[in-house]
Design a protein around this motif. Structure first.
Motif, short mmCIF file in Angstrom:
data_model
loop_
_atom_site.label_atom_id
_atom_site.label_comp_id
_atom_site.label_asym_id
_atom_site.label_seq_id
_atom_site.Cartn_x
_atom_site.Cartn_y
_atom_site.Cartn_z
N PHE A 105 -4.31 7.83 -0.80
CA PHE A 105 -3.55 6.58 -0.94
C PHE A 105 -4.01 5.75 -2.14
O PHE A 105 -3.83 4.53 -2.16
CB PHE A 105 -3.66 5.74 0.35
CG PHE A 105 -3.13 6.48 1.55
CD1 PHE A 105 -1.77 6.61 1.77
CD2 PHE A 105 -4.01 7.08 2.45
CE1 PHE A 105 -1.28 7.32 2.87
CE2 PHE A 105 -3.53 7.78 3.55
CZ PHE A 105 -2.16 7.90 3.77
N GLU A 106 -4.58 6.43 -3.14
CA GLU A 106 -5.01 5.75 -4.36
C GLU A 106 -4.09 6.18 -5.50
O GLU A 106 -4.29 7.22 -6.12
CB GLU A 106 -6.48 6.10 -4.67
CG GLU A 106 -7.45 5.64 -3.59
CD GLU A 106 -8.87 6.13 -3.85
OE1 GLU A 106 -9.08 6.85 -4.85
OE2 GLU A 106 -9.76 5.79 -3.05
N GLY A 107 -3.08 5.38 -5.77
CA GLY A 107 -2.07 5.75 -6.75
C GLY A 107 -2.02 4.84 -7.95
O GLY A 107 -2.89 4.00 -8.17
N GLY A 108 -0.97 5.03 -8.74
CA GLY A 108 -0.80 4.27 -9.97
C GLY A 108 0.01 3.00 -9.76
O GLY A 108 0.19 2.55 -8.63
N LYS A 109 0.52 2.49 -10.84
CA LYS A 109 1.24 1.22 -10.79
C LYS A 109 2.75 1.40 -10.66
O LYS A 109 3.47 0.45 -10.39
CB LYS A 109 0.91 0.39 -12.03
CG LYS A 109 -0.56 -0.02 -12.04
CD LYS A 109 -0.96 -0.74 -13.31
CE LYS A 109 -2.45 -1.10 -13.26
NZ LYS A 109 -2.91 -1.71 -14.52
#
Length: 208
Positions: A105-109
């Motif tokens: 659950f660590e994604g981009g913008k």
């Protein structure tokens, strides 16, 4: 009811493919989460020095926002999937990029993915948002500022172009507003750096 739910789930899973990380691994580059801004997106991949990797990341991130929407648009009608479902799957793909289930659950913008969604909603809208981004990027050389400006103006461009807040198409407008609000929130650190004059400009390499 099951059809829209499955479409939304599939769109989220597609959005969860973090191509910045995948492309970097395939091309033998460092994980983009370990340098620069730490953001798994095309702009940060560009800081690796590989323009090819950044372009491929940009195109794939946009494609994963575009594809689920156009699939519903082209083939969804016989299954009862209309504009409301288009709005939901576009938003789901965008949320998948922000919080990817495959990458803790660590994604981009979400800039490129949002652009793909807009292009799928209305090609003219996507083109107009791209022109806004290019104009701001060329004029100020801040990718973050260009992205936020395009995101904020996209719903207004949609409404001025004949879109409506009523009926099913209103859900598309609301989806764009939701994406715009989330883009601003994801860029909160960039906003702070813009205010203090420490934001990196396009083409610059940011030290780890």
């Amino acid at each position: 009811m099951l059809g829209p739910l499955l479409a939304v789930l599939a769109a989220y899973l597609m959005g969860s493919l973090s191509f910045a990380v995948i492309v970097s691994r395939v091309m033998g580059l460092n994980d983009p989460r370990t340098y620069g801004s730490g953001n798994p997106g095309a702009t940060n991949v560009l800081r690796s020095g590989s323009k090819k990797a950044a372009i491929v990341t940009l195109l794939l991130d946009a494609a994963k926002g575009w594809l689920p929407v156009v699939l519903v648009k082209w083939f969804g009608a016989p299954y009862g999937l209309g504009e409301g479902t288009q709005a939901l799957v576009g938003l789901a793909a965008f949320l998948g990029h922000l919080w990817p289930v495959f990458f803790r659950f660590e994604g981009g913008k979400g800039v490129a993915t949002a652009a793909g969604v807009l292009l799928a909603f209305e090609p003219g809208l996507g083109a107009a948002a791209l022109l806004v981004w290019i104009g701001m990027a060329v004029g100020f050389r801040y990718s973050s500022l260009a992205s936020m400006t395009a995101a904020v103006l996209a719903p207004a461009i949609y409404l001025l172009g004949g879109g409506t807040l009523w009926a099913a198409s209103g859900q598309i407008a609301l989806a764009m507003m939701g994406m715009g609000a989330l883009l601003l929130w994801r860029h909160r650190e960039n906003i702070q750096r813009l205010l203090t004059g420490t934001e990196s400009k396009l083409g610059s390499k940011k030290k780890p």
